[in-house]
Design a protein around this motif. Structure first.
Motif, PDB file in Angstrom:
ATOM      1  N   VAL A   1       0.832  -1.201   0.000  1.00 29.99           N
ATOM      2  CA  VAL A   1       0.000   0.000   0.000  1.00 29.99           C
ATOM      3  C   VAL A   1       0.873   1.260   0.000  1.00 29.99           C
ATOM      4  N   LEU A   2       1.869   1.309   0.887  1.00 30.92           N
ATOM      5  CA  LEU A   2       2.712   2.510   0.951  1.00 30.92           C
ATOM      6  C   LEU A   2       3.581   2.665  -0.293  1.00 30.92           C
TER       7      LEU A   2
ATOM      8  N   ALA B   1       2.606   1.932  -3.274  1.00 27.80           N
ATOM      9  CA  ALA B   1       1.692   2.539  -4.247  1.00 27.80           C
ATOM     10  C   ALA B   1       1.487   4.020  -3.954  1.00 27.80           C
ATOM     11  N   VAL B   2       1.316   4.362  -2.691  1.00 28.13           N
ATOM     12  CA  VAL B   2       1.110   5.766  -2.318  1.00 28.13           C
ATOM     13  C   VAL B   2       2.317   6.607  -2.716  1.00 28.13           C
TER      14      VAL B   2
ATOM     15  N   LEU C   1      -5.373   6.507  -7.084  1.00 27.44           N
ATOM     16  CA  LEU C   1      -4.618   6.167  -5.887  1.00 27.44           C
ATOM     17  C   LEU C   1      -5.271   5.004  -5.144  1.00 27.44           C
TER      18      LEU C   1
ATOM     19  N   MET D   1      -3.547   1.466  -4.426  1.00 29.68           N
ATOM     20  CA  MET D   1      -3.367   0.947  -3.074  1.00 29.68           C
ATOM     21  C   MET D   1      -3.946  -0.470  -2.955  1.00 29.68           C
TER      22      MET D   1
END
Length: 148
Positions: A77-78, A80-81, A105, A109
């Motif tokens: 997830v991070l 992707a962020v 976004l 994520m």
């Protein structure tokens, strides 16, 4: 489908378990991609760094002590962020509305959590069970779990 690009960083962090491992592995993946040829050129090195940094931050928040599926999913997830919000919004999609950017976004994520997180965790566990990564801590854990 962003998660497939984030998977090397998650797998690298799960295997090596040291600060900077995710960045190192993702930079290697980006260099190979650049050398093989792609439409983004050397810009993949920026993406590789940001993706690896996202995973490193996730495992750093856990003080490099947790290497379970939730840690892997947080890393995805991070990654992707960091990739999307710090780079892709501004380089590839500057004309997107904020609604489009936030939907993108969210999808990134989700892809990071499922493909990179769950997929990376499953890949590393499968490699450990197969004996392909015997020099890494994950293989020791697999052997201990097999004895139980």
């Amino acid at each position: 489908m962003l998660g497939i690009w984030l998977l090397p960083a998650v797998a690298g962090a799960l295997l090596i378990r040291r600060p900077g491992a995710a960045i190192y592995v993702e930079i290697i993946a980006a260099v190979v991609e650049a050398l093989l040829g792609n439409r983004w050129g050397a810009a993949v090195l920026v993406s590789g760094f940001l993706q690896g940094l996202g995973v490193s931050v996730a495992f750093g928040l856990l003080r490099w002590r947790r290497f379970d599926v939730s840690a892997a999913m947080l890393g995805g997830v991070l990654a992707a962020v960091f990739e999307i919000a710090a780079y892709e919004w501004w380089s590839y999609y500057p004309d997107f509305s904020w609604t489009q950017k936030l939907v993108y976004l969210g999808c990134g994520m989700l892809s990071g959590a499922v493909i990179a997180g769950l997929g990376g965790f499953a890949l590393v566990r499968a490699l450990a069970r197969a004996g392909a990564v015997n020099a890494f801590p994950v293989a020791q854990e697999a052997r201990e779990n097999a004895l139980r």
